[in-house]
Design a protein around this motif. Sequence first.
Motif, PDB file in Angstrom:
ATOM      1  N   PRO A 180       0.822  -1.220   0.000  1.00  0.00           N
ATOM      2  CA  PRO A 180       0.000   0.000   0.000  1.00  0.00           C
ATOM      3  C   PRO A 180       0.852   1.264   0.000  1.00  0.00           C
ATOM      4  O   PRO A 180       0.552   2.213  -0.729  1.00  0.00           O
ATOM      5  N   LEU A 181       1.917   1.272   0.790  1.00  0.00           N
ATOM      6  CA  LEU A 181       2.794   2.445   0.803  1.00  0.00           C
ATOM      7  C   LEU A 181       3.399   2.676  -0.579  1.00  0.00           C
ATOM      8  O   LEU A 181       3.422   3.802  -1.083  1.00  0.00           O
ATOM      9  N   ARG A 182       3.893   1.633  -1.187  1.00  0.00           N
ATOM     10  CA  ARG A 182       4.503   1.773  -2.509  1.00  0.00           C
ATOM     11  C   ARG A 182       3.474   2.224  -3.526  1.00  0.00           C
ATOM     12  O   ARG A 182       3.761   3.066  -4.377  1.00  0.00           O
ATOM     13  N   GLU A 183       2.270   1.682  -3.422  1.00  0.00           N
ATOM     14  CA  GLU A 183       1.219   2.092  -4.347  1.00  0.00           C
ATOM     15  C   GLU A 183       0.893   3.569  -4.154  1.00  0.00           C
ATOM     16  O   GLU A 183       0.738   4.313  -5.129  1.00  0.00           O
ATOM     17  N   HIS A 184       0.806   3.972  -2.900  1.00  0.00           N
ATOM     18  CA  HIS A 184       0.521   5.375  -2.596  1.00  0.00           C
ATOM     19  C   HIS A 184       1.589   6.285  -3.232  1.00  0.00           C
ATOM     20  O   HIS A 184       1.269   7.244  -3.933  1.00  0.00           O
TER      21      HIS A 184
ATOM     22  N   PRO B 159       5.628  11.131   7.581  1.00  0.00           N
ATOM     23  CA  PRO B 159       6.663  10.260   7.028  1.00  0.00           C
ATOM     24  C   PRO B 159       8.013  10.953   7.061  1.00  0.00           C
ATOM     25  O   PRO B 159       8.101  12.175   6.980  1.00  0.00           O
ATOM     26  N   LYS B 160       9.051  10.173   7.183  1.00  0.00           N
ATOM     27  CA  LYS B 160      10.416  10.699   7.218  1.00  0.00           C
ATOM     28  C   LYS B 160      11.098  10.410   5.886  1.00  0.00           C
ATOM     29  O   LYS B 160      10.646   9.544   5.136  1.00  0.00           O
ATOM     30  N   PRO B 161      12.194  11.131   5.611  1.00  0.00           N
ATOM     31  CA  PRO B 161      12.885  10.929   4.324  1.00  0.00           C
ATOM     32  C   PRO B 161      13.125   9.478   3.940  1.00  0.00           C
ATOM     33  O   PRO B 161      12.877   9.109   2.786  1.00  0.00           O
ATOM     34  N   PRO B 162      13.581   8.621   4.850  1.00  0.00           N
ATOM     35  CA  PRO B 162      13.859   7.243   4.412  1.00  0.00           C
ATOM     36  C   PRO B 162      12.648   6.564   3.781  1.00  0.00           C
ATOM     37  O   PRO B 162      12.802   5.717   2.903  1.00  0.00           O
ATOM     38  N   THR B 163      11.464   6.931   4.230  1.00  0.00           N
ATOM     39  CA  THR B 163      10.258   6.319   3.668  1.00  0.00           C
ATOM     40  C   THR B 163      10.197   6.543   2.161  1.00  0.00           C
ATOM     41  O   THR B 163       9.994   5.608   1.388  1.00  0.00           O
ATOM     42  N   VAL B 164      10.392   7.766   1.763  1.00  0.00           N
ATOM     43  CA  VAL B 164      10.270   8.060   0.336  1.00  0.00           C
ATOM     44  C   VAL B 164      11.519   7.614  -0.431  1.00  0.00           C
ATOM     45  O   VAL B 164      11.412   7.083  -1.541  1.00  0.00           O
ATOM     46  N   TYR B 165      12.682   7.746   0.180  1.00  0.00           N
ATOM     47  CA  TYR B 165      13.902   7.315  -0.521  1.00  0.00           C
ATOM     48  C   TYR B 165      13.917   5.796  -0.716  1.00  0.00           C
ATOM     49  O   TYR B 165      14.415   5.308  -1.722  1.00  0.00           O
ATOM     50  N   ARG B 166      13.366   5.065   0.251  1.00  0.00           N
ATOM     51  CA  ARG B 166      13.336   3.619   0.072  1.00  0.00           C
ATOM     52  C   ARG B 166      12.437   3.222  -1.092  1.00  0.00           C
ATOM     53  O   ARG B 166      12.768   2.342  -1.888  1.00  0.00           O
ATOM     54  N   ALA B 167      11.289   3.897  -1.173  1.00  0.00           N
ATOM     55  CA  ALA B 167      10.381   3.587  -2.283  1.00  0.00           C
ATOM     56  C   ALA B 167      11.037   3.967  -3.613  1.00  0.00           C
ATOM     57  O   ALA B 167      10.950   3.222  -4.589  1.00  0.00           O
ATOM     58  N   LEU B 168      11.701   5.109  -3.638  1.00  0.00           N
ATOM     59  CA  LEU B 168      12.346   5.539  -4.880  1.00  0.00           C
ATOM     60  C   LEU B 168      13.442   4.570  -5.291  1.00  0.00           C
ATOM     61  O   LEU B 168      13.593   4.239  -6.471  1.00  0.00           O
ATOM     62  N   GLU B 169      14.196   4.091  -4.324  1.00  0.00           N
ATOM     63  CA  GLU B 169      15.243   3.110  -4.626  1.00  0.00           C
ATOM     64  C   GLU B 169      14.618   1.842  -5.195  1.00  0.00           C
ATOM     65  O   GLU B 169      15.099   1.283  -6.178  1.00  0.00           O
TER      66      GLU B 169
ATOM     67  N   PHE C 277      11.649   1.451  -6.768  1.00  0.00           N
ATOM     68  CA  PHE C 277      11.107   1.641  -8.117  1.00  0.00           C
ATOM     69  C   PHE C 277      12.220   1.838  -9.136  1.00  0.00           C
ATOM     70  O   PHE C 277      12.119   1.367 -10.268  1.00  0.00           O
ATOM     71  N   THR C 278      13.268   2.494  -8.726  1.00  0.00           N
ATOM     72  CA  THR C 278      14.400   2.700  -9.631  1.00  0.00           C
ATOM     73  C   THR C 278      15.053   1.367  -9.963  1.00  0.00           C
ATOM     74  O   THR C 278      15.394   1.097 -11.119  1.00  0.00           O
ATOM     75  N   ARG C 279      15.183   0.521  -8.961  1.00  0.00           N
ATOM     76  CA  ARG C 279      15.776  -0.789  -9.170  1.00  0.00           C
ATOM     77  C   ARG C 279      14.956  -1.616 -10.152  1.00  0.00           C
ATOM     78  O   ARG C 279      15.493  -2.358 -10.969  1.00  0.00           O
TER      79      ARG C 279
END
Lengths: 158, 158
Positions: free
Chosen positions: A39-43, A71-81, A83-85
Motif C-alpha cells: 500500500p505504501l509503494r502504491e501510494h 513520514p520521514k525521508p527514508p520512507t520516500v527514498y526507500r520507495a524511490l530506490e 522503483f528505480t531498481r
Amino acid sequence: MGQDHHGHDHGHDHTPASKEERMENARRVCQQHGERFTPLREHIFGLLIEADGPIKAYDLLDLLRPEHGSPKPPTVYRALEFFTRLGLVHRVEALNAYITCDHMHDGHSAEFFICETCDRVQERHAHDHSECIPKGFVIKRSVIEHYGSCVDCTAAAA
Amino acid sequence: MGQDHHGHDHGHDHTPASKEERMENARRVCQQHGERFTPLREHIFGLLIEADGPIKAYDLLDLLRPEHGSPKPPTVYRALEFFTRLGLVHRVEALNAYITCDHMHDGHSAEFFICETCDRVQERHAHDHSECIPKGFVIKRSVIEHYGSCVDCTAAAA
DNA sequence: CCTTGTTTGCTATAACATAGCGTTGTTTTG
DNA sequence: CAAAACAACGCTATGTTATAGCAAACAAGG
Ligand SMILES: [Zn+2]
Ligand SMILES: [Zn+2]
Ligand SMILES: [Zn+2]
Ligand SMILES: [Zn+2]
C-alpha cells in the motif's frame, strides 16, 4: 513503424499510458520480479504518476504527509530506490528529481529531453552510442539528459 | 585524422595537456573572457588539475584548508561556478563532482566515460544527437555520462 | 581620490540523502 | 500450525551537497 534511421525503436510513437494503465503496469512489473506492491509503494507510485513529470523527493514527502501522518525521508527514498531498481522510475540527475517510466528499456538506457521553460519531459530509449565508445570500455549505464526548449515554448518565445 | 565515422572530431586523438599547459590555458581563457584569474582561483584550479579526475567540492575544500586558513563552502562553490561558466570545469552530475576540461567544445557538450572500478574518466565532445531530437526541441546543454568499466579494468577482471 | 563593480570571507541555513535499529508483517519451512 | 527467516516500515540521527545574504577588501576607470 517505431523504427528510426538507426534501425531501432527510439520510442517516437510512444503513446503515453493512462494513469490507471501506468499503475497496473507497475503492479505487473512488481509481480514479475517477485516483489511486493505494498500500500505504501502504491501510494507513492500514485503520487509519482499524478506529478506527471519530475518531482523531488522532499516534495513527494510533503504530498505523502496528509494521508500518511509524518513520514520521514527514508520512507520516500526507500520507495524511490525500489522503483528505480525495477526500472519503474528514473532519477533525473541534473534536477535531483524522479520520474516514472513507461518504457520497456530492456538494457537500453533512458534519454531525456527536458524543457526548462515549461518543465515538461520527454523520455526515449537512449540513442545508440556504440560507435563512439572508447576502445574496450563496457558501459553499464548511461545518464543522458538534454536541457533546452520544447517546440511549444520555442514557438511561444518567438 | 581526428575524424570519426560521424564526420567530426570526437577528440579520439586528444593528447592530454601537461599540468602547466592546463594552467596556462585556464589563464588564457580567463583573459579572453575579460575575467580575473585571481590567486584564489589559481590555487583552486591547481587543486583541480592535481586531482587529475573528478573531485568533490568538500574534498577540494579540505585540500584548500592547509594553505588557506579555514575556507568555507561558498569559497569553493564560487570558484567552481566561475570555472564552469567559462567551460574550464565540468560538473559530473551523477557523481556530484567536478573535473577540469581541456577541450574546446565550441557549442558541443561534453560526454564522459567513467570507470567505476578505477575512477578514471575520459572526456570527449558529445556524440551528435541531432538525428534523434524530438521535433522542434532546441537543446541548450546536454548531460551525457556513461558509467562502466574501462579497457584495463575489464581486462583485469577477466 | 572617488566611484563603481568584483571578489572574498563569513554566518547561517537550505536542500538532498543515508546509516542503523527495533518493530511489524509476510513468507518459508519443518 | 509454530518457528524461523526475511522483507518492509517507522523513527532518530547524521552525513553530504549547495546557496542566501551581508560586509570588508580589492581592483579598475574616470
Ligand atoms: Zn525509462
Ligand atoms: Zn516547454
Ligand atoms: Zn569539456
Ligand atoms: Zn578502470
